[in-house]
Motif scaffolding. Sequence first.
Motif, PDB file in Angstrom:
ATOM      1  N   UNK A   1       0.836  -1.208   0.000  1.00  0.00           N
ATOM      2  CA  UNK A   1       0.000   0.000   0.000  1.00  0.00           C
ATOM      3  C   UNK A   1       0.869   1.256   0.000  1.00  0.00           C
ATOM      4  N   UNK A   2       1.944   1.231   0.776  1.00  0.00           N
ATOM      5  CA  UNK A   2       2.847   2.379   0.804  1.00  0.00           C
ATOM      6  C   UNK A   2       3.629   2.500  -0.507  1.00  0.00           C
ATOM      7  N   UNK A   3       4.032   1.349  -1.056  1.00  0.00           N
ATOM      8  CA  UNK A   3       4.735   1.363  -2.337  1.00  0.00           C
ATOM      9  C   UNK A   3       3.822   1.874  -3.453  1.00  0.00           C
ATOM     10  N   UNK A   4       2.533   1.590  -3.347  1.00  0.00           N
ATOM     11  CA  UNK A   4       1.581   2.079  -4.345  1.00  0.00           C
ATOM     12  C   UNK A   4       1.641   3.592  -4.447  1.00  0.00           C
ATOM     13  N   UNK A   5       1.602   4.263  -3.318  1.00  0.00           N
ATOM     14  CA  UNK A   5       1.649   5.725  -3.320  1.00  0.00           C
ATOM     15  C   UNK A   5       3.016   6.245  -3.757  1.00  0.00           C
ATOM     16  N   UNK A   6       4.063   5.527  -3.389  1.00  0.00           N
ATOM     17  CA  UNK A   6       5.414   5.925  -3.795  1.00  0.00           C
ATOM     18  C   UNK A   6       5.564   5.856  -5.312  1.00  0.00           C
ATOM     19  N   UNK A   7       5.148   4.744  -5.899  1.00  0.00           N
ATOM     20  CA  UNK A   7       5.273   4.571  -7.354  1.00  0.00           C
ATOM     21  C   UNK A   7       4.317   5.494  -8.109  1.00  0.00           C
ATOM     22  N   UNK A   8       3.134   5.686  -7.574  1.00  0.00           N
ATOM     23  CA  UNK A   8       2.166   6.574  -8.234  1.00  0.00           C
ATOM     24  C   UNK A   8       2.712   8.002  -8.299  1.00  0.00           C
ATOM     25  N   UNK A   9       3.255   8.457  -7.175  1.00  0.00           N
ATOM     26  CA  UNK A   9       3.815   9.806  -7.149  1.00  0.00           C
ATOM     27  C   UNK A   9       5.001   9.947  -8.081  1.00  0.00           C
TER      28      UNK A   9
ATOM     29  N   UNK B   1      10.369   3.337   2.968  1.00  0.00           N
ATOM     30  CA  UNK B   1       9.506   2.163   3.102  1.00  0.00           C
ATOM     31  C   UNK B   1      10.315   0.914   3.437  1.00  0.00           C
ATOM     32  N   UNK B   2      11.457   0.749   2.795  1.00  0.00           N
ATOM     33  CA  UNK B   2      12.294  -0.419   3.029  1.00  0.00           C
ATOM     34  C   UNK B   2      12.846  -0.427   4.455  1.00  0.00           C
ATOM     35  N   UNK B   3      13.282   0.722   4.946  1.00  0.00           N
ATOM     36  CA  UNK B   3      13.819   0.782   6.305  1.00  0.00           C
ATOM     37  C   UNK B   3      12.753   0.433   7.337  1.00  0.00           C
ATOM     38  N   UNK B   4      11.541   0.928   7.118  1.00  0.00           N
ATOM     39  CA  UNK B   4      10.448   0.617   8.050  1.00  0.00           C
ATOM     40  C   UNK B   4      10.042  -0.847   7.918  1.00  0.00           C
ATOM     41  N   UNK B   5      10.080  -1.372   6.696  1.00  0.00           N
ATOM     42  CA  UNK B   5       9.724  -2.780   6.465  1.00  0.00           C
ATOM     43  C   UNK B   5      10.659  -3.707   7.223  1.00  0.00           C
ATOM     44  N   UNK B   6      11.965  -3.413   7.177  1.00  0.00           N
ATOM     45  CA  UNK B   6      12.927  -4.254   7.899  1.00  0.00           C
ATOM     46  C   UNK B   6      12.564  -4.313   9.386  1.00  0.00           C
ATOM     47  N   UNK B   7      12.282  -3.162   9.964  1.00  0.00           N
ATOM     48  CA  UNK B   7      11.954  -3.124  11.399  1.00  0.00           C
ATOM     49  C   UNK B   7      10.631  -3.822  11.695  1.00  0.00           C
ATOM     50  N   UNK B   8       9.709  -3.789  10.726  1.00  0.00           N
ATOM     51  CA  UNK B   8       8.402  -4.415  10.933  1.00  0.00           C
ATOM     52  C   UNK B   8       8.495  -5.935  11.012  1.00  0.00           C
TER      53      UNK B   8
END
Length: 228
Positions: A106-114, A157-164
């Motif tokens: 969902x976060x990548x969707x907004x990143x790629x769309x922008x 997004x990747x940094x937060x994903x690692x921590x998640x």
Amino acid sequence: MNAYYLAILQGSALTVGVSLCALLVSIVLGLLGAAAKLSGRPVLVAAATVYTTIIRGVPDLVVMLLVFYGGTIGLNHLFELAGSKTVVDINPFVAGVLTIGFIYGAYMTETFRGAIIAIPKGQLEAAWAFGMGKVQAFFRITTPQMIRYALPGFTNNWLVLIKATALVSLIGLKEMTYIAKQASAATRSPFVFFLFTAALFLVYTTVSLYALRKLNARYSLGTKRGQM
């Protein structure tokens, strides 16, 4: 004590595995979501909007528990209705990868769309004028520039994903956070083991940040960009 540190190090490999697999899932979902939002088709736009709105509004832990426990209950109920005695037990690794990938898609969707919106439309029109097809123009014109515009958001997004990935310890996956918790309970020394785990996460995020900054610099040649 040393055996516990070694076990946490071994568990860290599983953490990396979950992170990379979830990243792949999130990228695929992000590209599909961005394409849907930019398609101009009301049904696809609405579906993608509902997806990003719900996922970004519900805590990651709640989504993970719903997928792991709710998915198991739902599948077993379906098999029961079908008259089958099959019992489904969702693998924690699969559940963790799919859940984290689904969330960060969902976060990548907004990143790629922008990133796609930031590309001047005149460049695509010029590519079509030179005889490029839509697919060729996408890979030769849109993709390289999309990567450049998306990298700062992608990095976050990747940094937060690692921590998640620490959340998967709650569903029984024996990654480093899970092992640190077990070691803390066995030795009654939680500080040292969680500090060691935190240091490993810091190493992963620091190396990732360095690599992605180098990649960002490469794609930003000839342009003026702010620091990530």
